[in-house]
Design a protein around this motif. Structure first.
Motif, PDB file in Angstrom:
ATOM      1  N   ILE A  59      -1.000   9.516   4.700  1.00 26.03           N
ATOM      2  CA  ILE A  59      -2.023   8.492   4.430  1.00 26.03           C
ATOM      3  C   ILE A  59      -1.484   7.364   3.560  1.00 26.03           C
ATOM      4  O   ILE A  59      -2.263   6.604   2.972  1.00 26.03           O
ATOM      5  N   ALA A  60      -0.161   7.218   3.466  1.00 28.51           N
ATOM      6  CA  ALA A  60       0.384   6.241   2.509  1.00 28.51           C
ATOM      7  C   ALA A  60      -0.076   4.808   2.798  1.00 28.51           C
ATOM      8  O   ALA A  60      -0.182   3.997   1.891  1.00 28.51           O
TER       9      ALA A  60
ATOM     10  N   THR B 148       3.348   5.744  -2.923  1.00 24.96           N
ATOM     11  CA  THR B 148       4.582   6.383  -3.399  1.00 24.96           C
ATOM     12  C   THR B 148       4.518   6.558  -4.907  1.00 24.96           C
ATOM     13  O   THR B 148       4.851   7.619  -5.443  1.00 24.96           O
ATOM     14  N   PHE B 149       4.050   5.519  -5.582  1.00 23.13           N
ATOM     15  CA  PHE B 149       3.949   5.640  -7.039  1.00 23.13           C
ATOM     16  C   PHE B 149       2.867   6.617  -7.456  1.00 23.13           C
ATOM     17  O   PHE B 149       3.016   7.354  -8.441  1.00 23.13           O
ATOM     18  N   ALA B 150       1.786   6.653  -6.695  1.00 23.19           N
ATOM     19  CA  ALA B 150       0.740   7.651  -6.969  1.00 23.19           C
ATOM     20  C   ALA B 150       1.340   9.056  -6.865  1.00 23.19           C
ATOM     21  O   ALA B 150       1.054   9.930  -7.697  1.00 23.19           O
TER      22      ALA B 150
ATOM     23  N   LEU C 172       5.020  14.845  -1.119  1.00 23.64           N
ATOM     24  CA  LEU C 172       5.261  14.482   0.280  1.00 23.64           C
ATOM     25  C   LEU C 172       4.017  13.899   0.921  1.00 23.64           C
ATOM     26  O   LEU C 172       2.909  14.395   0.710  1.00 23.64           O
ATOM     27  N   ASP C 173       4.228  12.869   1.729  1.00 27.14           N
ATOM     28  CA  ASP C 173       3.143  12.344   2.572  1.00 27.14           C
ATOM     29  C   ASP C 173       3.436  12.616   4.043  1.00 27.14           C
ATOM     30  O   ASP C 173       2.581  12.417   4.898  1.00 27.14           O
ATOM     31  N   VAL C 174       4.667  13.032   4.333  1.00 27.05           N
ATOM     32  CA  VAL C 174       5.105  13.235   5.723  1.00 27.05           C
ATOM     33  C   VAL C 174       5.823  14.582   5.828  1.00 27.05           C
ATOM     34  O   VAL C 174       6.372  15.074   4.846  1.00 27.05           O
ATOM     35  N   TYR C 175       5.838  15.146   7.045  1.00 27.35           N
ATOM     36  CA  TYR C 175       6.298  16.519   7.240  1.00 27.35           C
ATOM     37  C   TYR C 175       7.175  16.595   8.485  1.00 27.35           C
ATOM     38  O   TYR C 175       7.047  15.782   9.408  1.00 27.35           O
ATOM     39  N   GLU C 176       8.025  17.598   8.467  1.00 27.17           N
ATOM     40  CA  GLU C 176       8.997  17.704   9.559  1.00 27.17           C
ATOM     41  C   GLU C 176       8.319  17.908  10.912  1.00 27.17           C
ATOM     42  O   GLU C 176       8.736  17.325  11.908  1.00 27.17           O
ATOM     43  N   ASN C 177       7.289  18.746  10.951  1.00 27.11           N
ATOM     44  CA  ASN C 177       6.590  19.019  12.219  1.00 27.11           C
ATOM     45  C   ASN C 177       5.097  18.768  12.058  1.00 27.11           C
ATOM     46  O   ASN C 177       4.290  19.691  12.131  1.00 27.11           O
TER      47      ASN C 177
ATOM     48  N   THR D  74       0.830  -1.208   0.000  1.00 23.49           N
ATOM     49  CA  THR D  74       0.000   0.000   0.000  1.00 23.49           C
ATOM     50  C   THR D  74       0.862   1.254   0.000  1.00 23.49           C
ATOM     51  O   THR D  74       0.598   2.204  -0.742  1.00 23.49           O
ATOM     52  N   VAL D  75       1.921   1.257   0.799  1.00 28.26           N
ATOM     53  CA  VAL D  75       2.797   2.435   0.839  1.00 28.26           C
ATOM     54  C   VAL D  75       3.537   2.582  -0.499  1.00 28.26           C
ATOM     55  O   VAL D  75       3.709   3.698  -1.002  1.00 28.26           O
ATOM     56  N   ALA D  76       3.925   1.450  -1.087  1.00 27.94           N
ATOM     57  CA  ALA D  76       4.590   1.523  -2.397  1.00 27.94           C
ATOM     58  C   ALA D  76       3.626   2.065  -3.458  1.00 27.94           C
ATOM     59  O   ALA D  76       4.020   2.861  -4.319  1.00 27.94           O
TER      60      ALA D  76
END
Ligand code: GLV
Ligand code: GLV
Length: 322
Positions: free
Chosen positions: A290-291, A112-114, A265-270, A107-109
């Motif tokens: 939400i990956a 990522t491709f999306a 990006l799906d993730v953030y520093e803060n 799902t995460v892969a």
């Protein structure tokens, strides 16, 4: 004696059913949101829970283990990443900690491709443009993007997810694959025609750079201004791992100044905050961590976290003990 489980926030039913099926008494936090550290400590202190099912948004340190008490055997994280948990403190207290690897790899892969495709084909930008009523007719130069097929993918971190992304890239899109990891993988190279390189080479030669390393002291800010300077001006950066691996303010500058072409990006520093200016950039595709968020996978993660608890409480070594 009946065993008691605390879950820090509502998770999909299959996990709760698995625990209740064992006759455990399951308490789910009543708060519709992330418990602060203080709230978590209050929720655990003096309650004698035998196990805690926690989330990546819970910061689990020694004070939390202390509040849980000595009868508590396990903290089962509902995530593959576990940078939210102080493993040294867990070890010192003899607390078992588990994660949920494997079930979310595909799902995460996919996500990522999306993101790779969305960035290259300007999907988010084009969707906003169309909804805003700006589409006045077909045009030869409208919203030109970049091809993905035949380009070079640089995979930073060749774990389960990085390998799966490389699979889609090589087999589905005829991409060349470069990878950077602590160790080379000859079988992987043979299967995908992939090349093992150091990070600077990967950054210089890749058209798409996708990050799949865990967050550790050594990977914090792995990608910052110096690294953006090494990338092609036509490169895209994709991150579905953990936000602090990328210096987000440096990324905003790199996108603004055209040091790279785009990011997804799906993730953030803060989390859940975004670096100033990030949300204003049309060449950034942004999703809210939400990956792994499909019905199927979130159900499997809940079941696996529950299984880890069941194994620990029945005196066996849980399958995903860290
Ligand atoms: C999500 O980010 C996870 O680690 O499972
Ligand atoms: C995480 O599951 C990874 O190995 O990439």
């Amino acid at each position: 004696m009946q065993q008691h489980i605390f879950i820090t926030r509502r998770i999909p039913e299959p996990g709760i059913r698995a625990l209740e099926g064992k006759g455990y008494n399951v308490t789910v936090s009543g708060k519709d949101g992330v418990l602060t550290k203080e709230e978590l400590i209050v929720a655990l202190k003096g309650k004698s829970y035998d196990a805690v099912l926690c989330l990546l948004t819970d910061k689990i340190d020694d004070a939390v283990f202390e509040a849980a008490g000595a009868q508590c055997k396990i903290f089962a994280n509902y995530a593959v990443g576990f940078d939210n948990i102080n493993l040294d403190a867990a070890k010192q207290r003899g607390m078992t900690v588990t994660n949920t690897p494997g079930v979310l790899t595909n799902t995460v892969a996919e996500h990522t491709f999306a993101l790779i495709l969305a960035a290259a084909h300007r999907i988010a930008e084009a969707d906003a443009y169309t909804r805003a009523g700006n589409y006045k007719g077909w045009a030869p130069m409208l919203l030109l993007g970049s091809d993905v097929s035949g380009k070079t993918l640089g995979v930073v971190g060749l774990g389960r997810i990085g390998s799966r992304v490389a699979h889609h890239a090589a087999k589905g899109f005829g991409m060349k694959v470069l990878y950077y990891d602590p160790k080379p993988n000859a079988e992987f190279e043979k299967e995908y025609g992939a090349r093992y390189v150091d990070l600077p080479t990967l950054l210089k030669e890749s058209d798409f750079i996708s990050i799949h390393v865990p967050l550790l002291p050594a990977t914090k800010y792995l990608i910052g201004t110096n690294e953006f300077a090494m990338m092609k001006k036509t490169a895209y950066l994709v991150n579905t791992s953990r936000g602090p691996i990328v210096d987000e303010q440096a990324l905003v500058r790199a996108l603004k100044e055209g040091m790279i072409k785009g990011a997804a990006l799906d993730v953030y520093e803060n989390e859940p905050s975004l670096a100033p200016g990030l949300a204003d950039l049309p060449n950034a595709v942004l999703t809210p961590h939400i990956a792994s968020a499909t019905e199927e996978t979130r159900g499997k993660m809940a079941e696996l976290a529950a299984l880890n608890i069941i194994e620990a409480l029945e005196g066996r070594v849980p399958p995903n003990k860290l």
